[in-house]
Design a protein around this motif. Structure first.
Motif, short mmCIF file in Angstrom:
data_model
loop_
_atom_site.label_atom_id
_atom_site.label_comp_id
_atom_site.label_asym_id
_atom_site.label_seq_id
_atom_site.Cartn_x
_atom_site.Cartn_y
_atom_site.Cartn_z
N UNK A 1 0.81 -1.22 0.00
CA UNK A 1 0.00 0.00 0.00
C UNK A 1 0.84 1.26 0.00
N UNK A 2 2.04 1.21 0.56
CA UNK A 2 2.94 2.36 0.53
C UNK A 2 4.38 1.88 0.74
N UNK A 3 5.33 2.72 0.38
CA UNK A 3 6.74 2.35 0.49
C UNK A 3 7.05 1.91 1.92
N UNK A 4 7.75 0.79 2.05
CA UNK A 4 8.03 0.27 3.38
C UNK A 4 9.27 -0.63 3.35
N UNK A 5 9.97 -0.66 4.47
CA UNK A 5 11.11 -1.56 4.66
C UNK A 5 10.66 -2.70 5.57
N UNK A 6 10.76 -3.91 5.08
CA UNK A 6 10.36 -5.08 5.86
C UNK A 6 11.26 -6.24 5.49
N UNK A 7 11.63 -7.03 6.48
CA UNK A 7 12.51 -8.18 6.26
C UNK A 7 13.83 -7.74 5.62
N UNK A 8 14.31 -6.54 6.01
CA UNK A 8 15.52 -5.97 5.41
C UNK A 8 15.39 -5.85 3.91
N UNK A 9 14.17 -5.59 3.44
CA UNK A 9 13.87 -5.55 2.02
C UNK A 9 12.98 -4.35 1.76
N UNK A 10 13.27 -3.59 0.70
CA UNK A 10 12.47 -2.41 0.40
C UNK A 10 11.35 -2.74 -0.59
N UNK A 11 10.12 -2.38 -0.20
CA UNK A 11 8.95 -2.59 -1.04
C UNK A 11 8.37 -1.24 -1.42
N UNK A 12 8.04 -1.10 -2.70
CA UNK A 12 7.43 0.13 -3.19
C UNK A 12 5.91 -0.03 -3.27
N UNK A 13 5.21 1.08 -3.08
CA UNK A 13 3.75 1.05 -3.23
C UNK A 13 3.40 0.52 -4.62
#
Length: 335
Positions: A264-276
């Motif tokens: 849903x929005x840019x986020x850092x999780x599991x030492x991994x960057x996810x874009x919206x």
């Protein structure tokens, strides 16, 4: 005793003595640190597991030279378990020019013996995991022969489905037995398919199993992973994730009816960057899938497997089957 009764008892006794034995349950252990959790120990004991296939190290190519990578470190002793060292040999090593297979075989066995000596482990078998190709076949098969000459008493090798179907072209390794890797049979893709297990794909190959000349045990999957998708393209593989990894996280919205999450929005999780706008596809194996695999393989193998080896022993994987009674043994009995 009358003759009819005697004959009946004799036939019953003969049937009992010759009835097929269920395959033994075994596991792969694929972490770089050997340290069994209480649940992993319980699973081994509950399923009467005697063989544990432990990945000892990888062999990769560095600057044109075969090198060991990520050797296992033992934090706890394996106890009474029969350990089978597994060496993951990248195909690039077998494709390298001027690779000395005799020298490589001696070095691999030497490193295995070093690990064994440090941990007071005695092993009688070595397993090589390599997805060889037509181009690397001759070198790989020569390497296996060199392992035997160097002192490998018992040798096994992993076998992929395509290597079974086209064995007259891909060849059959000169080992004591093979292990059919009955997973990772599909394409890693952004669609709703499951690359770990796809029955339609599997059935294209299973008919060939009865003609394969090497005795085969079977390896079945008990793991899940996630595919990070951006713009309809898979850009990363996320190991040891499941639906629960993202459920409840407001940065990820579950899509209805399919194993996808939308970022849903840019986020850092599991030492991994996810874009919206990115998507996460979860691929996993249900207990019913394992039963289906076993049923589909029953009768198509040239001979029943001596072992069913589950990949892999890890608390993260085991938790998905806690509510399934005797899953591993029942899967073996289905053969």
């Amino acid at each position: 005793m009358t003759r009819p009764i005697f004959v009946l008892l004799f036939c019953l006794s003969l049937f009992h003595c010759t009835s097929p034995k269920s395959p033994a349950v075994a596991f792969y252990y694929w972490r770089t640190t050997f340290d069994l959790s209480p649940e992993e120990q319980w699973t081994l004991k509950e399923n009467n597991v005697s063989h544990l296939y432990v990945r000892y190290f990888d062999v990769v190519l560095k600057n044109g030279v075969p090198m060991p990578l990520s050797a296992v470190a033992f934090r706890s002793a394996p106890g009474a378990l029969n350990i089978v060292p597994v060496v993951y040999l990248k195909n690039e090593v077998m494709l390298a020019k001027d690779v000395d297979v005799n020298d490589l075989a001696k070095k691999i066995l030497s490193l295995i013996l070093q690990v064994n000596k440090q941990q007071n482990i005695t092993t009688s078998e070595v397993q090589i995991d390599c997805d060889w190709t037509l181009t690397s076949k001759d070198t790989y098969f020569s390497f296996l022969e060199a392992l035997k000459k160097a002192g490998a008493k018992k040798l096994s090798a992993t076998i992929r489905l395509h290597q079974v179907k086209y064995f007259k072209r891909t060849g059959v390794p000169a080992v004591d037995r093979g292990v059919l890797m009955y997973y990772n049979m599909g394409h890693i893709a952004a669609d709703s398919s499951n690359s770990i297990y796809d029955r339609r794909t599997a059935t294209r190959y299973t008919e060939s199993l009865k003609h394969y000349p090497l005795p085969l045990d079977v390896a079945l999957p008990v793991f899940s992973w996630g595919l990070h998708i951006r713009g309809n393209k898979v850009i990363a593989l996320l190991n040891k994730v499941d639906v629960n990894t993202f459920a409840g996280d407001t940065s990820f919205r579950k899509q209805e009816g399919i194993p996808f999450f939308e970022v849903t929005h840019n986020v850092l999780k599991l030492d991994h960057f996810f874009e919206a706008g990115d998507r996460i596809k979860i691929e996993s194996i249900a207990a019913a899938d394992l039963t289906e695999m076993a049923n589909d393989l029953t009768g198509v193998l040239a001979q029943p497997p001596a072992e069913v080896i589950f990949y892999d022993l890890d608390t993260f994987n085991l938790k998905h089957y806690r509510d399934e009674d005797n899953l591993y043994q029942n899967t073996g009995r289905a053969f």
